[in-house]
Design a protein around this motif. Structure first.
Motif, PDB file in Angstrom:
ATOM      1  N   TYR A  90     -51.829 -29.868 -66.421  1.00 14.50           N
ATOM      2  CA  TYR A  90     -52.000 -31.203 -66.025  1.00 14.50           C
ATOM      3  C   TYR A  90     -51.369 -32.273 -66.917  1.00 14.50           C
ATOM      4  O   TYR A  90     -50.771 -33.175 -65.894  1.00 14.50           O
ATOM      5  CB  TYR A  90     -53.825 -31.473 -65.738  1.00 14.50           C
ATOM      6  CG  TYR A  90     -53.968 -32.717 -65.313  1.00 14.50           C
ATOM      7  CD1 TYR A  90     -53.881 -33.058 -64.012  1.00 14.50           C
ATOM      8  CD2 TYR A  90     -54.222 -33.726 -66.038  1.00 14.50           C
ATOM      9  CE1 TYR A  90     -54.177 -34.104 -63.360  1.00 14.50           C
ATOM     10  CE2 TYR A  90     -54.505 -35.128 -65.740  1.00 14.50           C
ATOM     11  CZ  TYR A  90     -54.460 -35.249 -64.355  1.00 14.50           C
ATOM     12  OH  TYR A  90     -54.726 -36.631 -63.868  1.00 14.50           O
ATOM     13  N   SER A  92     -54.979 -34.007 -55.211  1.00 12.68           N
ATOM     14  CA  SER A  92     -55.951 -34.235 -54.334  1.00 12.68           C
ATOM     15  C   SER A  92     -56.222 -35.307 -54.080  1.00 12.68           C
ATOM     16  O   SER A  92     -56.143 -36.509 -54.966  1.00 12.68           O
ATOM     17  CB  SER A  92     -57.410 -33.531 -55.384  1.00 12.68           C
ATOM     18  OG  SER A  92     -58.371 -33.753 -54.362  1.00 12.68           O
ATOM     19  N   LEU A 123     -60.841 -35.570 -65.507  1.00 16.30           N
ATOM     20  CA  LEU A 123     -61.273 -36.704 -64.939  1.00 16.30           C
ATOM     21  C   LEU A 123     -61.746 -37.794 -65.944  1.00 16.30           C
ATOM     22  O   LEU A 123     -61.325 -38.631 -65.434  1.00 16.30           O
ATOM     23  CB  LEU A 123     -62.268 -36.491 -63.578  1.00 16.30           C
ATOM     24  CG  LEU A 123     -61.811 -35.340 -62.444  1.00 16.30           C
ATOM     25  CD1 LEU A 123     -62.850 -35.462 -61.344  1.00 16.30           C
ATOM     26  CD2 LEU A 123     -60.460 -35.959 -62.047  1.00 16.30           C
ATOM     27  N   ALA A 149     -61.586 -29.590 -65.055  1.00 17.75           N
ATOM     28  CA  ALA A 149     -61.455 -30.437 -64.176  1.00 17.75           C
ATOM     29  C   ALA A 149     -62.300 -31.701 -64.640  1.00 17.75           C
ATOM     30  O   ALA A 149     -61.933 -32.932 -64.625  1.00 17.75           O
ATOM     31  CB  ALA A 149     -61.939 -29.825 -62.806  1.00 17.75           C
ATOM     32  N   SER A 192     -53.895 -29.049 -58.047  1.00 17.16           N
ATOM     33  CA  SER A 192     -55.045 -29.843 -57.307  1.00 17.16           C
ATOM     34  C   SER A 192     -55.557 -31.049 -57.641  1.00 17.16           C
ATOM     35  O   SER A 192     -55.797 -31.824 -57.053  1.00 17.16           O
ATOM     36  CB  SER A 192     -56.161 -28.735 -57.100  1.00 17.16           C
ATOM     37  OG  SER A 192     -55.618 -27.594 -56.256  1.00 17.16           O
ATOM     38  N   LEU A 193     -55.622 -30.869 -59.014  1.00 12.55           N
ATOM     39  CA  LEU A 193     -55.942 -32.131 -59.803  1.00 12.55           C
ATOM     40  C   LEU A 193     -55.117 -33.486 -59.588  1.00 12.55           C
ATOM     41  O   LEU A 193     -55.640 -34.746 -59.564  1.00 12.55           O
ATOM     42  CB  LEU A 193     -56.568 -31.951 -61.150  1.00 12.55           C
ATOM     43  CG  LEU A 193     -57.812 -31.245 -61.469  1.00 12.55           C
ATOM     44  CD1 LEU A 193     -57.791 -30.596 -62.876  1.00 12.55           C
ATOM     45  CD2 LEU A 193     -58.968 -32.084 -61.152  1.00 12.55           C
ATOM     46  N   ARG A 194     -53.776 -32.980 -59.749  1.00 10.62           N
ATOM     47  CA  ARG A 194     -52.728 -33.974 -59.727  1.00 10.62           C
ATOM     48  C   ARG A 194     -52.674 -34.689 -58.229  1.00 10.62           C
ATOM     49  O   ARG A 194     -52.277 -35.731 -58.093  1.00 10.62           O
ATOM     50  CB  ARG A 194     -51.512 -33.598 -60.110  1.00 10.62           C
ATOM     51  CG  ARG A 194     -51.333 -33.167 -61.565  1.00 10.62           C
ATOM     52  CD  ARG A 194     -49.950 -32.610 -62.135  1.00 10.62           C
ATOM     53  NE  ARG A 194     -48.958 -33.502 -61.195  1.00 10.62           N
ATOM     54  CZ  ARG A 194     -47.913 -33.007 -60.485  1.00 10.62           C
ATOM     55  NH1 ARG A 194     -47.948 -32.042 -59.865  1.00 10.62           N
ATOM     56  NH2 ARG A 194     -47.138 -34.155 -60.008  1.00 10.62           N
ATOM     57  N   TYR A 202     -63.140 -23.512 -64.920  1.00  6.90           N
ATOM     58  CA  TYR A 202     -62.323 -24.348 -64.100  1.00  6.90           C
ATOM     59  C   TYR A 202     -62.997 -25.679 -64.057  1.00  6.90           C
ATOM     60  O   TYR A 202     -62.376 -26.744 -64.049  1.00  6.90           O
ATOM     61  CB  TYR A 202     -61.764 -23.834 -62.752  1.00  6.90           C
ATOM     62  CG  TYR A 202     -60.922 -22.594 -62.684  1.00  6.90           C
ATOM     63  CD1 TYR A 202     -59.677 -22.758 -63.452  1.00  6.90           C
ATOM     64  CD2 TYR A 202     -61.399 -21.156 -61.953  1.00  6.90           C
ATOM     65  CE1 TYR A 202     -59.032 -21.569 -63.536  1.00  6.90           C
ATOM     66  CE2 TYR A 202     -60.492 -20.334 -62.096  1.00  6.90           C
ATOM     67  CZ  TYR A 202     -59.375 -20.564 -62.766  1.00  6.90           C
ATOM     68  OH  TYR A 202     -58.516 -19.269 -62.784  1.00  6.90           O
ATOM     69  N   TYR A 226     -63.424 -32.653 -55.011  1.00  2.44           N
ATOM     70  CA  TYR A 226     -62.777 -31.339 -55.674  1.00  2.44           C
ATOM     71  C   TYR A 226     -63.745 -30.859 -56.819  1.00  2.44           C
ATOM     72  O   TYR A 226     -63.900 -29.648 -56.676  1.00  2.44           O
ATOM     73  CB  TYR A 226     -61.319 -31.523 -56.083  1.00  2.44           C
ATOM     74  CG  TYR A 226     -60.532 -30.453 -56.769  1.00  2.44           C
ATOM     75  CD1 TYR A 226     -60.551 -29.023 -56.037  1.00  2.44           C
ATOM     76  CD2 TYR A 226     -60.455 -30.210 -58.316  1.00  2.44           C
ATOM     77  CE1 TYR A 226     -59.775 -28.015 -56.661  1.00  2.44           C
ATOM     78  CE2 TYR A 226     -59.922 -29.212 -58.765  1.00  2.44           C
ATOM     79  CZ  TYR A 226     -59.558 -27.975 -58.003  1.00  2.44           C
ATOM     80  OH  TYR A 226     -59.007 -26.957 -58.805  1.00  2.44           O
ATOM     81  N   LEU A 227     -64.092 -31.649 -57.835  1.00  2.00           N
ATOM     82  CA  LEU A 227     -65.023 -31.473 -58.781  1.00  2.00           C
ATOM     83  C   LEU A 227     -66.261 -30.917 -58.208  1.00  2.00           C
ATOM     84  O   LEU A 227     -67.049 -29.805 -58.799  1.00  2.00           O
ATOM     85  CB  LEU A 227     -65.141 -32.592 -59.654  1.00  2.00           C
ATOM     86  CG  LEU A 227     -66.230 -32.424 -60.974  1.00  2.00           C
ATOM     87  CD1 LEU A 227     -65.338 -31.410 -61.855  1.00  2.00           C
ATOM     88  CD2 LEU A 227     -66.165 -33.569 -61.692  1.00  2.00           C
ATOM     89  N   ARG A 231     -60.519 -36.408 -55.911  1.00  2.00           N
ATOM     90  CA  ARG A 231     -60.688 -35.508 -56.782  1.00  2.00           C
ATOM     91  C   ARG A 231     -62.250 -35.397 -57.489  1.00  2.00           C
ATOM     92  O   ARG A 231     -62.547 -34.160 -57.923  1.00  2.00           O
ATOM     93  CB  ARG A 231     -59.937 -36.019 -58.338  1.00  2.00           C
ATOM     94  CG  ARG A 231     -58.739 -36.172 -58.057  1.00  2.00           C
ATOM     95  CD  ARG A 231     -57.762 -36.247 -59.422  1.00  2.00           C
ATOM     96  NE  ARG A 231     -58.008 -37.402 -60.138  1.00  2.00           N
ATOM     97  CZ  ARG A 231     -57.744 -37.595 -61.415  1.00  2.00           C
ATOM     98  NH1 ARG A 231     -56.654 -36.777 -61.829  1.00  2.00           N
ATOM     99  NH2 ARG A 231     -57.996 -38.663 -62.046  1.00  2.00           N
TER     100      ARG A 231
END
Length: 267
Positions: free
Chosen positions: A161, A71, A117, A113, A67-69, A109, A77-78, A74
């Motif tokens: 990641y 999104s 970032l 994340a 998801s981090l890669r 998580y 998402y965070l 991001r």
């Protein structure tokens, strides 16, 4: 998308998208939490459900890294992770409160994340060792806040990641993590608690041997169960699949509330 690694030992070679993986992880989490809250410790069914619960974290760590890669936003998402970390804290404490500082897996998580970032932002301007400082801070915070899986949890998400989508190295990382976490990281505090005179106690060899005899079967079972995530992840085809993303956020606090209520009601 990433090409699934061939896994001929699987009876069923169904391609796995991220949604299918997360549903399997959610079922695994439900089994593990049901064992902890509703079952008699030491029973066979308890041990099997506890072992099944070990599948959840490697899979969710994998999908979080994905998801981090991938999104499109991001930061949003965070923010979702942070919001549900707050929402989940009450249900988590109701279920597992033991009198010490505790945070739910959503905080694990969120810390991972946030560190990722910040790392991505800093590595464009600063040397690599400096850019890695947010990750170090996240590892320490995960331990201080007593998050599930602690520093090892943050480390797995970050490692998956940083592997940058390479499929085979990520499968290797999951296997290595399963060994290190369940055979070293988790048993170590229990071993140290058996050494009241410190690590240089004259009975150290005897204590260590007895501890290994007592703890190794359970640790080996957890290692094997976590490692069973590897053939599932090997079938990952790099796609998201059809999902209601809010389901997985709400599943965590709601299933804890239901299990806690059942634990209060059932004899």
């Amino acid at each position: 998308g990433a090409r699934a690694v061939r896994a001929p030992f699987l009876i069923c070679e169904v391609p796995m998208d991220a949604t299918k993986l997360k549903y399997l992880a959610a079922l695994s989490m439900l089994a593990g939490h049901a064992a902890a809250l509703l079952m008699e410790p030491g029973s066979l069914f308890y041990l099997l459900c506890q072992a099944a619960g070990q599948l959840a974290f490697p899979i969710f760590a994998w999908t979080a890294a994905e998801s981090l890669r991938k999104s499109g936003n991001r930061k949003r998402y965070l923010l979702r992770l942070g919001l549900f970390a707050l929402i989940s804290e009450g249900p988590y404490l109701l279920a597992f409160r033991n009198g010490s500082v505790q945070c739910s897996i959503m905080v694990t998580y969120f810390l991972a994340a946030a560190a990722i970032l910040l790392f991505d932002r800093l590595r464009e301007k600063l040397p690599l060792p400096t850019a890695l400082l947010p990750l170090l801070a996240a590892l320490l915070l995960a331990e201080i806040l007593n998050c599930p899986y602690g520093a090892m949890g943050v480390l797995l998400v970050a490692a998956l990641y940083l592997a940058d989508g390479a499929h085979r190295p990520r499968l290797f990382l999951v296997g290595l993590w399963s060994l290190a976490a369940h055979l070293i990281y988790f048993p170590f505090p229990a071993l140290m608690a058996k050494l009241p005179a410190g690590i240089w106690t004259p009975d150290l060899p005897k204590i260590v041997v007895q501890f290994m005899a007592d703890a190794l079967p359970g640790a080996a079972l957890c290692t094997l169960a976590a490692g069973l995530s590897i053939p599932l992840l090997a079938r990952y085809n790099g796609t998201r699949g059809r999902e209601d993303k809010w389901f997985f956020y709400w599943f965590y606090p709601i299933h804890l509330l239901i299990l806690t209520a059942l634990a209060r009601i059932l004899p």
